[in-house]
Design a protein around this motif. Structure first.
Motif, PDB file in Angstrom:
ATOM      1  N   ARG A  50       0.828  -1.205   0.000  1.00 25.04           N
ATOM      2  CA  ARG A  50       0.000   0.000   0.000  1.00 25.04           C
ATOM      3  C   ARG A  50       0.863   1.256   0.000  1.00 25.04           C
ATOM      4  O   ARG A  50       0.535   2.249  -0.636  1.00 25.04           O
ATOM      5  CB  ARG A  50      -0.917   0.025   1.214  1.00 25.04           C
ATOM      6  N   GLN A  51       1.973   1.223   0.731  1.00 27.40           N
ATOM      7  CA  GLN A  51       2.869   2.377   0.801  1.00 27.40           C
ATOM      8  C   GLN A  51       3.567   2.622  -0.528  1.00 27.40           C
ATOM      9  O   GLN A  51       3.724   3.758  -0.960  1.00 27.40           O
ATOM     10  CB  GLN A  51       3.936   2.167   1.873  1.00 27.40           C
ATOM     11  N   LEU A  52       4.004   1.538  -1.143  1.00 24.75           N
ATOM     12  CA  LEU A  52       4.785   1.682  -2.366  1.00 24.75           C
ATOM     13  C   LEU A  52       3.963   2.183  -3.532  1.00 24.75           C
ATOM     14  O   LEU A  52       4.400   3.040  -4.287  1.00 24.75           O
ATOM     15  CB  LEU A  52       5.418   0.338  -2.762  1.00 24.75           C
ATOM     16  N   GLY A  53       2.793   1.597  -3.690  1.00 22.33           N
ATOM     17  CA  GLY A  53       2.010   1.937  -4.861  1.00 22.33           C
ATOM     18  C   GLY A  53       2.827   1.637  -6.101  1.00 22.33           C
ATOM     19  O   GLY A  53       3.785   0.887  -6.062  1.00 22.33           O
ATOM     20  N   ASP A  54       2.469   2.202  -7.184  1.00 22.37           N
ATOM     21  CA  ASP A  54       3.225   2.021  -8.412  1.00 22.37           C
ATOM     22  C   ASP A  54       2.837   3.129  -9.366  1.00 22.37           C
ATOM     23  O   ASP A  54       1.700   3.559  -9.381  1.00 22.37           O
ATOM     24  CB  ASP A  54       2.929   0.654  -9.035  1.00 22.37           C
ATOM     25  N   LEU A  55       3.780   3.548 -10.121  1.00 17.63           N
ATOM     26  CA  LEU A  55       3.525   4.613 -11.092  1.00 17.63           C
ATOM     27  C   LEU A  55       3.066   3.982 -12.403  1.00 17.63           C
ATOM     28  O   LEU A  55       3.776   3.990 -13.396  1.00 17.63           O
ATOM     29  CB  LEU A  55       4.782   5.455 -11.301  1.00 17.63           C
TER      30      LEU A  55
END
Length: 156
Positions: A50-55
């Motif tokens: 959840r923190q990382l997410g993704d672009l």
């Protein structure tokens, strides 16, 4: 067989954690009555994802969202799962992170795509949960199990 059922239960727990409503933190855990082995590790993996997410390219997100909504409206869950799987694989091919294994790249994109769609189309959260769990259980189980299970998943 027991190992597969355990992994599927853990996957369900992780997907529910990822897609839980922040306004109702217990909602993600209502479908799992039994305690899940490695639940602390699963929550840690979920929090990190959840923190990382993704672009992810907005064009991919918009295209997938439209297509997924159309397929889900037809109640074609197998087709929705296939669309999800194809989209995750396509994004991973375009945006591979050399610091992560193939499985962890796929897991990261799965989490990012799933959470995005669940936020944009909350009415389809059950369909996206099914697609995410199906992808993880069919495409990632072997790699995660061989690495020692969810407790050994390290996402940087």
């Amino acid at each position: 067989m027991a190992t597969q059922k355990l992994f599927e239960g853990q996957t369900e727990y992780l997907v529910n954690f990822l897609l839980q409503d922040d306004d109702d933190p217990d909602i993600g855990f209502r479908c799992s009555e039994d305690p899940v082995e490695d639940s602390e590790a699963l929550r840690a993996v979920g929090q990190r994802l959840r923190q990382l997410g993704d672009l992810i390219n907005q064009e991919h997100l918009d295209s997938f969202t439209r297509d997924f909504q159309r397929v889900a409206a037809q109640q074609a869950i197998a087709q929705a799962c296939e669309l999800f799987s194809d989209t995750v694989n396509q994004i991973c091919k375009e945006r591979a992170n050399g610091n992560l294994s193939i499985e962890l790249n796929l897991l990261k994109v799965t989490a990012s795509l799933g959470t995005y769609v669940a936020q944009k189309m909350p009415a389809l959260v059950n369909e996206i949960k099914t697609a995410m769990a199906s992808f993880i259980n069919t495409k990632l189980q072997k790699g995660i199990t061989e690495a020692g299970g969810w407790a050994n998943v390290q996402i940087e």
